[in-house]
Motif scaffolding. Structure first.
Motif, PDB file in Angstrom:
ATOM      1  N   GLN A 154      13.312  56.115  -2.475  1.00 44.90           N
ATOM      2  CA  GLN A 154      14.882  56.297  -2.112  1.00 44.90           C
ATOM      3  C   GLN A 154      15.203  57.369  -3.616  1.00 44.90           C
ATOM      4  N   ARG A 155      15.996  57.929  -3.318  1.00 43.03           N
ATOM      5  CA  ARG A 155      16.074  59.218  -3.753  1.00 43.03           C
ATOM      6  C   ARG A 155      17.265  58.561  -4.812  1.00 43.03           C
ATOM      7  N   ILE A 156      16.828  58.923  -6.592  1.00 49.72           N
ATOM      8  CA  ILE A 156      17.348  58.489  -7.264  1.00 49.72           C
ATOM      9  C   ILE A 156      18.657  59.649  -7.456  1.00 49.72           C
ATOM     10  N   ILE A 157      19.754  59.642  -7.508  1.00 49.02           N
ATOM     11  CA  ILE A 157      21.360  60.187  -7.494  1.00 49.02           C
ATOM     12  C   ILE A 157      22.565  59.532  -9.051  1.00 49.02           C
ATOM     13  N   SER A 158      23.296  60.122  -9.133  1.00 54.99           N
ATOM     14  CA  SER A 158      23.704  59.895 -10.403  1.00 54.99           C
ATOM     15  C   SER A 158      24.405  58.304  -9.774  1.00 54.99           C
ATOM     16  N   THR A 159      25.097  57.879  -8.852  1.00 57.44           N
ATOM     17  CA  THR A 159      25.261  55.952  -8.566  1.00 57.44           C
ATOM     18  C   THR A 159      24.307  55.647  -8.151  1.00 57.44           C
ATOM     19  N   SER A 160      23.220  55.632  -8.024  1.00 54.72           N
ATOM     20  CA  SER A 160      21.526  54.877  -8.144  1.00 54.72           C
ATOM     21  C   SER A 160      21.829  53.073  -8.873  1.00 54.72           C
ATOM     22  N   GLY A 161      21.267  52.348  -8.859  1.00 50.58           N
ATOM     23  CA  GLY A 161      21.712  51.471  -9.364  1.00 50.58           C
ATOM     24  C   GLY A 161      19.955  51.064  -9.073  1.00 50.58           C
ATOM     25  N   ILE A 162      19.503  50.348 -10.139  1.00 51.61           N
ATOM     26  CA  ILE A 162      18.602  49.875 -10.048  1.00 51.61           C
ATOM     27  C   ILE A 162      18.378  48.321 -11.120  1.00 51.61           C
ATOM     28  N   ARG A 163      18.755  47.661 -10.208  1.00 50.90           N
ATOM     29  CA  ARG A 163      18.677  46.363 -10.313  1.00 50.90           C
ATOM     30  C   ARG A 163      17.730  45.345  -9.888  1.00 50.90           C
ATOM     31  N   PRO A 167      13.554  37.833  -6.366  1.00 57.70           N
ATOM     32  CA  PRO A 167      12.396  37.837  -6.480  1.00 57.70           C
ATOM     33  C   PRO A 167      12.258  40.136  -6.071  1.00 57.70           C
ATOM     34  N   VAL A 168      13.712  40.914  -6.320  1.00 57.67           N
ATOM     35  CA  VAL A 168      12.662  41.527  -5.677  1.00 57.67           C
ATOM     36  C   VAL A 168      13.606  42.725  -6.558  1.00 57.67           C
ATOM     37  N   VAL A 169      13.602  43.814  -6.384  1.00 60.65           N
ATOM     38  CA  VAL A 169      14.755  45.250  -7.038  1.00 60.65           C
ATOM     39  C   VAL A 169      15.130  45.807  -6.296  1.00 60.65           C
ATOM     40  N   MET A 170      16.557  46.110  -6.356  1.00 60.45           N
ATOM     41  CA  MET A 170      17.417  46.578  -5.831  1.00 60.45           C
ATOM     42  C   MET A 170      17.255  48.262  -5.725  1.00 60.45           C
ATOM     43  N   VAL A 171      17.630  49.463  -4.984  1.00 60.76           N
ATOM     44  CA  VAL A 171      17.551  51.006  -4.974  1.00 60.76           C
ATOM     45  C   VAL A 171      18.818  51.314  -4.547  1.00 60.76           C
ATOM     46  N   ASN A 172      19.447  51.910  -4.682  1.00 60.96           N
ATOM     47  CA  ASN A 172      20.479  52.204  -3.798  1.00 60.96           C
ATOM     48  C   ASN A 172      20.657  50.970  -3.143  1.00 60.96           C
ATOM     49  N   VAL A 174      18.956  48.862  -0.992  1.00 60.14           N
ATOM     50  CA  VAL A 174      17.748  48.826  -0.788  1.00 60.14           C
ATOM     51  C   VAL A 174      17.078  47.853  -1.772  1.00 60.14           C
ATOM     52  N   LYS A 175      16.097  47.177  -0.802  1.00 60.81           N
ATOM     53  CA  LYS A 175      15.369  46.185  -1.951  1.00 60.81           C
ATOM     54  C   LYS A 175      13.928  47.086  -1.777  1.00 60.81           C
ATOM     55  N   ILE A 176      13.607  46.717  -2.273  1.00 61.58           N
ATOM     56  CA  ILE A 176      11.876  47.702  -2.871  1.00 61.58           C
ATOM     57  C   ILE A 176      10.688  46.422  -3.319  1.00 61.58           C
ATOM     58  N   ALA A 177       9.960  46.391  -3.318  1.00 60.80           N
ATOM     59  CA  ALA A 177       8.896  45.309  -3.540  1.00 60.80           C
ATOM     60  C   ALA A 177       7.913  46.092  -4.246  1.00 60.80           C
ATOM     61  N   PRO A 178       6.809  45.815  -5.444  1.00 63.60           N
ATOM     62  CA  PRO A 178       5.474  46.238  -6.144  1.00 63.60           C
ATOM     63  C   PRO A 178       4.781  46.514  -4.855  1.00 63.60           C
ATOM     64  N   PRO A 179       3.848  47.600  -4.991  1.00 62.49           N
ATOM     65  CA  PRO A 179       3.774  48.433  -5.618  1.00 62.49           C
ATOM     66  C   PRO A 179       5.087  49.507  -5.921  1.00 62.49           C
ATOM     67  N   PHE A 180       5.551  49.642  -7.109  1.00 57.24           N
ATOM     68  CA  PHE A 180       6.540  50.854  -6.942  1.00 57.24           C
ATOM     69  C   PHE A 180       5.875  51.772  -7.860  1.00 57.24           C
ATOM     70  N   ILE A 222      10.837  64.870  -2.066  1.00 63.07           N
ATOM     71  CA  ILE A 222      10.971  64.107  -1.968  1.00 63.07           C
ATOM     72  C   ILE A 222      12.154  64.291  -1.439  1.00 63.07           C
ATOM     73  N   GLU A 223      13.202  63.717  -0.500  1.00 64.28           N
ATOM     74  CA  GLU A 223      13.495  63.639   0.519  1.00 64.28           C
ATOM     75  C   GLU A 223      15.202  63.535  -0.183  1.00 64.28           C
ATOM     76  N   LYS A 224      16.104  64.194   0.803  1.00 57.71           N
ATOM     77  CA  LYS A 224      17.153  63.705  -0.367  1.00 57.71           C
ATOM     78  C   LYS A 224      18.404  62.429   0.579  1.00 57.71           C
ATOM     79  N   TYR A 225      19.035  62.379  -0.710  1.00 52.01           N
ATOM     80  CA  TYR A 225      19.715  60.550  -0.869  1.00 52.01           C
ATOM     81  C   TYR A 225      20.073  60.527   0.917  1.00 52.01           C
ATOM     82  N   ASP A 226      20.350  59.751   1.342  1.00 49.45           N
ATOM     83  CA  ASP A 226      20.448  59.585   2.644  1.00 49.45           C
ATOM     84  C   ASP A 226      21.770  58.421   3.212  1.00 49.45           C
ATOM     85  N   GLY A 227      22.148  57.717   1.902  1.00 56.66           N
ATOM     86  CA  GLY A 227      22.857  56.857   2.314  1.00 56.66           C
ATOM     87  C   GLY A 227      24.709  57.595   2.427  1.00 56.66           C
TER      88      GLY A 227
END
Length: 247
Positions: A154-163, A167-172, A174-180, A222-227
């Protein structure tokens, strides 16, 4: 006031740069929720560091605003200026995360503690990777000159949220899980040093059994932001019209 045809696109490019930096300042100022009371003091120190970095970003924002005004007064319709405009647009797309990029860099891998739960002291939540830990690594990479960053693709941009959401972490969103896996492009030696610095983020997390490794690579992609980028409230200010007269 006469407006040259080349002024409008140049102004738009610069405004994009100004907005990106402003958004970064806003996103980095968000407080980090402590995972447990045992980590409150550590997170307070991190917050102080983030405030110092915000001050540097404000300086960069001011410089970008000055650059915008310089373009307004010097732009012309010759071919050389057109070339400069394209270069600035390409740079703006990279900063905005809208272009695929590649170059030397690092891959930082973070995983939860592998220590048996029977041997853990205190809250179990202290021994897993939290959103605040990921944000800290991203912040350190940015401070070390990372030019592009992604987390599990998930490409990090100016509006990206990491929260954290349950039990999961959301980036843009999108649910992601370890390993990060945090991929960053920049000087690989400098980026590695920023993470593995004695007393730095890696040392702090290892105190809780959290595993963090850094792999240097000659080339990462690193791929571009696709949102979808939508701005409902932020609108560009037409300074040209404002300066042209009127009450």
């Amino acid at each position: 006031m006469k407006i040259y045809a080349g002024q409008v696109p140049v102004a738009l490019v610069c405004m994009v740069l100004v907005y990106i930096i402003a958004c970064q300042i806003g996103s980095m100022s968000k407080p980090i929720d402590p995972a447990s009371t045992a980590r409150v003091d550590e997170l307070q120190v991190l917050l102080s560091k983030e405030k110092e970095k915000n001050a540097d970003l404000l300086v960069e924002l001011t410089q970008s605003q000055r650059t915008l005004e310089e373009y307004r007064t010097t732009v012309s319709n010759n071919s050389e200026q057109g070339k400069t405009m394209k270069e600035e647009l390409d740079r703006a797309k990279i900063l905005a995360g809208l272009s695929d990029v590649e170059g030397p860099g690092v891959v930082v891998t973070m995983t939860d503690s592998s220590t048996s739960s029977a041997l853990l002291e205190g809250a179990i939540e202290s021994y897993i990777v939290h959103d605040g830990d990921i944000r800290e690594v991203v912040s350190e990479l940015a401070g070390a000159g990372a030019e592009a960053v992604s987390i599990n693709g998930q490409r990090i941009i100016s509006t990206s949220g990491i929260r954290c959401v349950g039990p999961v972490v959301m980036v843009n969103d999108v649910k992601i899980a370890p390993p990060f896996e945090i991929t960053a492009i920049g000087d690989s030696g400098t980026l590695e040093a920023a993470i593995m610095l004695k007393g730095g983020v890696a040392d702090r997390l290892k105190n809780w059994g959290i595993n963090i490794t850094v792999k240097k690579l000659n080339k990462v992609k690193i791929e571009k932001y696709d949102g979808v980028l939508t701005y409902k409230y932020a609108k560009p200010i037409d300074n040209t019209t404002a300066q042209g007269g009127g009450n």
